[in-house]
Design a protein around this motif. Structure first.
Motif, short mmCIF file in Angstrom:
data_model
loop_
_atom_site.label_atom_id
_atom_site.label_comp_id
_atom_site.label_asym_id
_atom_site.label_seq_id
_atom_site.Cartn_x
_atom_site.Cartn_y
_atom_site.Cartn_z
N PHE A 138 6.24 11.02 -7.78
CA PHE A 138 5.90 11.76 -6.56
C PHE A 138 6.79 11.27 -5.43
O PHE A 138 6.89 10.06 -5.17
CB PHE A 138 4.43 11.54 -6.20
N HIS A 139 7.43 12.22 -4.76
CA HIS A 139 8.28 11.87 -3.62
C HIS A 139 7.40 11.74 -2.38
O HIS A 139 6.71 12.69 -1.99
CB HIS A 139 9.35 12.93 -3.39
N ILE A 140 7.41 10.56 -1.78
CA ILE A 140 6.57 10.29 -0.62
C ILE A 140 7.18 10.98 0.61
O ILE A 140 8.33 10.73 0.96
CB ILE A 140 6.47 8.78 -0.36
N PRO A 141 6.42 11.86 1.25
CA PRO A 141 6.95 12.53 2.44
C PRO A 141 7.37 11.51 3.51
O PRO A 141 6.75 10.45 3.64
CB PRO A 141 5.77 13.39 2.92
N GLU A 142 8.39 11.86 4.25
CA GLU A 142 8.91 10.95 5.27
C GLU A 142 7.82 10.55 6.27
O GLU A 142 7.07 11.39 6.75
CB GLU A 142 10.07 11.62 6.01
N GLY A 143 7.74 9.27 6.53
CA GLY A 143 6.77 8.77 7.49
C GLY A 143 5.39 8.48 6.92
O GLY A 143 4.49 8.03 7.65
N ASP A 175 0.71 5.18 4.83
CA ASP A 175 -0.47 5.82 4.23
C ASP A 175 -0.53 5.55 2.73
O ASP A 175 -1.61 5.33 2.17
CB ASP A 175 -0.46 7.32 4.49
N MET A 176 0.64 5.58 2.09
CA MET A 176 0.70 5.31 0.66
C MET A 176 0.15 3.92 0.35
O MET A 176 -0.55 3.72 -0.65
CB MET A 176 2.15 5.44 0.18
N MET A 177 0.44 2.97 1.19
CA MET A 177 -0.05 1.61 0.98
C MET A 177 -1.53 1.47 1.35
O MET A 177 -2.32 0.92 0.57
CB MET A 177 0.77 0.62 1.81
N ILE A 178 -1.91 2.02 2.50
CA ILE A 178 -3.27 1.81 3.01
C ILE A 178 -4.31 2.51 2.14
O ILE A 178 -5.46 2.08 2.07
CB ILE A 178 -3.37 2.31 4.47
N MET A 179 -3.94 3.59 1.44
CA MET A 179 -4.92 4.35 0.66
C MET A 179 -5.42 3.61 -0.57
O MET A 179 -6.40 4.04 -1.19
CB MET A 179 -4.36 5.71 0.24
N ASP A 189 9.78 7.00 -3.60
CA ASP A 189 9.12 7.65 -4.73
C ASP A 189 8.12 6.70 -5.35
O ASP A 189 8.30 5.48 -5.35
CB ASP A 189 10.15 8.08 -5.77
N ILE A 190 7.06 7.26 -5.89
CA ILE A 190 6.00 6.45 -6.49
C ILE A 190 5.61 7.05 -7.84
O ILE A 190 5.66 8.27 -8.02
CB ILE A 190 4.76 6.39 -5.55
N THR A 191 5.26 6.19 -8.78
CA THR A 191 4.87 6.65 -10.12
C THR A 191 3.35 6.80 -10.20
O THR A 191 2.61 5.90 -9.80
CB THR A 191 5.32 5.64 -11.19
N VAL A 192 2.92 7.94 -10.69
CA VAL A 192 1.51 8.16 -11.01
C VAL A 192 1.41 8.20 -12.53
O VAL A 192 2.05 9.03 -13.18
CB VAL A 192 0.98 9.47 -10.39
N ASP A 193 0.63 7.28 -13.09
CA ASP A 193 0.52 7.12 -14.54
C ASP A 193 -0.95 6.96 -14.87
O ASP A 193 -1.57 5.95 -14.52
CB ASP A 193 1.32 5.87 -14.95
N VAL A 194 -1.53 7.99 -15.50
CA VAL A 194 -2.98 7.99 -15.75
C VAL A 194 -3.29 8.44 -17.18
O VAL A 194 -2.46 9.05 -17.85
CB VAL A 194 -3.72 8.92 -14.76
N SER A 195 -4.52 8.12 -17.59
CA SER A 195 -5.07 8.68 -18.83
C SER A 195 -6.21 9.62 -18.47
O SER A 195 -7.02 9.33 -17.56
CB SER A 195 -5.60 7.58 -19.74
N ILE A 196 -6.26 10.75 -19.15
CA ILE A 196 -7.31 11.73 -18.97
C ILE A 196 -8.23 11.66 -20.19
O ILE A 196 -7.81 11.98 -21.31
CB ILE A 196 -6.74 13.14 -18.81
#
Length: 282
Positions: free
Chosen positions: A235-240, A244-248, A270-277
């Motif tokens: 996921f591309h982190i929107p500018e600015g 928020d990405m850290m605090i969440m 950019d951040i990696t989202v890696d999950v199991s469903i």
């Protein structure tokens, strides 16, 4: 119409969903803005249109700032592929949905808009701040503050239980889900937000690595025939929105005071989202 009146209409129409968390009896009537059971226990709707079902004080570590950052990040699309994966597991017909630990309810809001099936949806969380934020969503859903271990819902009322990164109470889930219907649980894998872990902790410390083994094994103990799928994306982190990405996430606790964090965050694009469903049909 005011939120409290919309909520009154919902609980009046769907009173069969709810049971008293004090005595376990199904609620029998709505008197004014109060939901009452046959033993005369009453729970009043708030002005925001929510019900507070907790019978004792609860500890909650997620503050309003953290939840607001989460709302902004999820609103920007961080979990959109997860929401699409949940929708793919659901019926093409309207469903009755329970969102476990819904927080500020962005995923549930996006799911309901994506489906447009006139679903009946209830989201609950132990966090009053989270539920207050949830009431600001533009969505037809009912929100309440409730205890996961003592759900204020009647037996076999929900066709889909969604558990996105929340704790689980499988005995309660088994009680409230309708026969033949499903639980969809999302858990993080080892690669989840690994860039942020690396930034805050490097290669050391208990938060530098993550394992879902205990959560996964407990789920499989309860539901050995469940279907397991993995979902990994960038996921591309929107500018600015790096802060928020850290605090969440709880990852920032005790780390966001470092002098070099802001500089490093500016380089996090950019951040990696890696999950199991994990999906179990009952």
């Amino acid at each position: 119409m005011k939120k409290i009146d919309l909520a009154k209409a919902f609980v009046t129409t769907h009173i069969g969903l709810f049971r008293c968390p004090v005595c376990g009896q199904p609620f029998s009537e709505v008197v004014g803005y109060s939901l009452r059971c046959p033993n005369r226990h009453g729970f009043d709707l708030s002005k925001k249109g929510t019900l507070y079902f907790l019978t004792k004080n609860a500890n909650n570590e997620y503050d309003r700032q953290m939840l607001a950052s989460r709302q902004r990040m999820l609103g920007a699309g961080l979990f959109d592929p997860i929401v699409k994966a949940i929708a793919a597991e659901m019926s093409s017909s309207p469903e009755t949905i329970m969102d476990v630990g819904c927080g500020e309810a962005t995923p549930l809001t996006k799911l309901l808009k994506m489906r447009a099936k006139k679903d009946v949806a209830v989201g609950f969380d132990i966090s009053k701040d989270g539920i207050n934020l949830a009431t600001q969503q533009d969505v037809e859903a009912f929100f309440c503050v409730a205890d996961l271990a003592h759900l204020p819902f009647n037996d076999h009322q929900f066709s889909t239980i969604i558990d996105l990164f929340s704790p689980s109470a499988y005995q309660e889930f088994n009680r409230v889900v309708a026969p033949g219907d499903k639980l969809i649980k999302i858990i993080p894998n080892s690669g989840y937000l690994h860039e942020l872990r690396q930034l805050l902790y490097g290669g050391t410390g208990e938060n530098s690595q993550y394992s879902n083994e205990k959560v996964f094994d407990l789920f499989k103990t309860h539901y050995p025939d469940a279907r397991i799928e993995t979902l990994t994306y960038e996921f591309h982190i929107p500018e600015g929105m790096q802060r928020d990405m850290m605090i969440m996430t709880p990852l920032h606790w005790g780390r966001d005071q470092r002098e070099d964090v802001d500089q490093q965050l500016s380089e996090l694009t950019d951040i990696t989202v890696d999950v199991s469903i994990l999906t179990n049909h009952f």
